[in-house]
Design an enzyme around this catalytic site. Sequence first.
Site, PDB file in Angstrom:
ATOM      1  N   HIS A 139      59.126  -8.864  33.255  1.00 15.42           N
ATOM      2  CA  HIS A 139      58.707  -7.458  33.166  1.00 15.42           C
ATOM      3  C   HIS A 139      59.831  -6.550  33.663  1.00 15.42           C
ATOM      4  O   HIS A 139      60.163  -5.546  33.007  1.00 15.42           O
ATOM      5  CB  HIS A 139      57.442  -7.263  34.006  1.00 15.42           C
ATOM      6  CG  HIS A 139      56.998  -5.849  34.148  1.00 15.42           C
ATOM      7  ND1 HIS A 139      55.993  -5.294  33.374  1.00 15.42           N
ATOM      8  CD2 HIS A 139      57.409  -4.858  34.991  1.00 15.42           C
ATOM      9  CE1 HIS A 139      55.816  -4.031  33.732  1.00 15.42           C
ATOM     10  NE2 HIS A 139      56.660  -3.744  34.712  1.00 15.42           N
ATOM     11  N   GLU A 140      60.424  -6.900  34.794  1.00 18.13           N
ATOM     12  CA  GLU A 140      61.510  -6.082  35.346  1.00 18.13           C
ATOM     13  C   GLU A 140      62.765  -6.156  34.482  1.00 18.13           C
ATOM     14  O   GLU A 140      63.454  -5.149  34.279  1.00 18.13           O
ATOM     15  CB  GLU A 140      61.817  -6.515  36.783  1.00 18.13           C
ATOM     16  CG  GLU A 140      60.647  -6.424  37.745  1.00 18.13           C
ATOM     17  CD  GLU A 140      60.001  -5.053  37.774  1.00 18.13           C
ATOM     18  OE1 GLU A 140      60.698  -4.055  37.501  1.00 18.13           O
ATOM     19  OE2 GLU A 140      58.788  -4.972  38.063  1.00 18.13           O
ATOM     20  N   HIS A 143      62.374  -3.782  31.687  1.00 18.02           N
ATOM     21  CA  HIS A 143      62.690  -2.404  32.086  1.00 18.02           C
ATOM     22  C   HIS A 143      64.186  -2.147  31.969  1.00 18.02           C
ATOM     23  O   HIS A 143      64.628  -1.113  31.451  1.00 18.02           O
ATOM     24  CB  HIS A 143      62.255  -2.149  33.534  1.00 18.02           C
ATOM     25  CG  HIS A 143      60.851  -1.675  33.689  1.00 18.02           C
ATOM     26  ND1 HIS A 143      60.325  -0.628  32.957  1.00 18.02           N
ATOM     27  CD2 HIS A 143      59.847  -2.097  34.516  1.00 18.02           C
ATOM     28  CE1 HIS A 143      59.067  -0.424  33.325  1.00 18.02           C
ATOM     29  NE2 HIS A 143      58.754  -1.298  34.265  1.00 18.02           N
ATOM     30  N   GLU A 221      55.386   1.125  31.053  1.00 16.28           N
ATOM     31  CA  GLU A 221      54.821  -0.080  31.668  1.00 16.28           C
ATOM     32  C   GLU A 221      54.192  -0.986  30.612  1.00 16.28           C
ATOM     33  O   GLU A 221      54.342  -2.207  30.667  1.00 16.28           O
ATOM     34  CB  GLU A 221      53.771   0.303  32.722  1.00 16.28           C
ATOM     35  CG  GLU A 221      54.353   0.818  34.019  1.00 16.28           C
ATOM     36  CD  GLU A 221      55.289  -0.182  34.665  1.00 16.28           C
ATOM     37  OE1 GLU A 221      54.914  -1.354  34.837  1.00 16.28           O
ATOM     38  OE2 GLU A 221      56.423   0.221  34.993  1.00 16.28           O
TER      39      GLU A 221
END
Length: 292
Positions: A139-140, A143, A221
């Site tokens: 997930h990071e 980003h 997100e």
Amino acid sequence: MMRIALFLLTNLAVMFVFGIILSLTGIQGRSVQGLMIMAGLFGFGGAFVSLLMSKWMALRSVGGQVIENPTSEVERWLLDTVRRQSEQVGIKMPQVAIYDAPDINAFATGARRDASLVAVSTGLLASMSRDEAEAVIAHEISHVANGDMVTMTLLQGVVNTFVIFISRIIAQFVANFISSDEESENSNGNPWVYMGVSMVLEIVFGILASIITMWFSRYREFHADAGSAKLVGREKMIAALQRLKTSYEPQEESSMMAFCINGRNKSFSELFLSHPPLDKRIEALRSGEYLK
């Protein structure tokens, strides 16, 4: 670079139109031009300084330690996972840090995709399975790969610029309207009225403008969740989000919340949350809405 250029051109174009409209209303041209320059410098300047210092400030605020030479099996696994996922998405491997916190959380920051930082909490490493932690890291990494840090900074710069510009223009109208003839010779009217009104309006418009930035943060997100699902599988990301539902309230600084995996849920309105509710994120993954 193209993203930065487009944001700046859009901002300049809108400000130029504002300048023409205000000049037609009788506000002095030099006053408008000076205000546009000042608003742009302060609006974008603050946002970009924060971005450039983001890694240093983030590590300092959480007491994070960058892993230079791994000393445990967990640290080696963490570095290997970040390295593998970075190669999958085609970015330079970020710096990796661990910080001491009981909550299950992680964040990414940095001024560029190839000069970023991914940090995870000790609570995450202790409480999550390897599959769940892998999904959070993905997930990071998503980003970073999506350039969300730069995009958020540009959006914040535009919002800051308009908050300053519009607040000062309205304050100028109000100050001129209630000023005496002598005070009206000053282009801003009564200076105390001008400063007081502009300060109040900047606070009010700043709060309203945060609705825009928080909406964009929630939108990104969903895309970071989808990016994680593509990297490690949908079920792993869903399992990670379900685990987050049982975690502590995040302790990280508010300025870092936009790029943490776990956001705060206590707010009088979802409009001011940086993260969508976990149930909505899980449902979006199950429906595949952002995986297309």
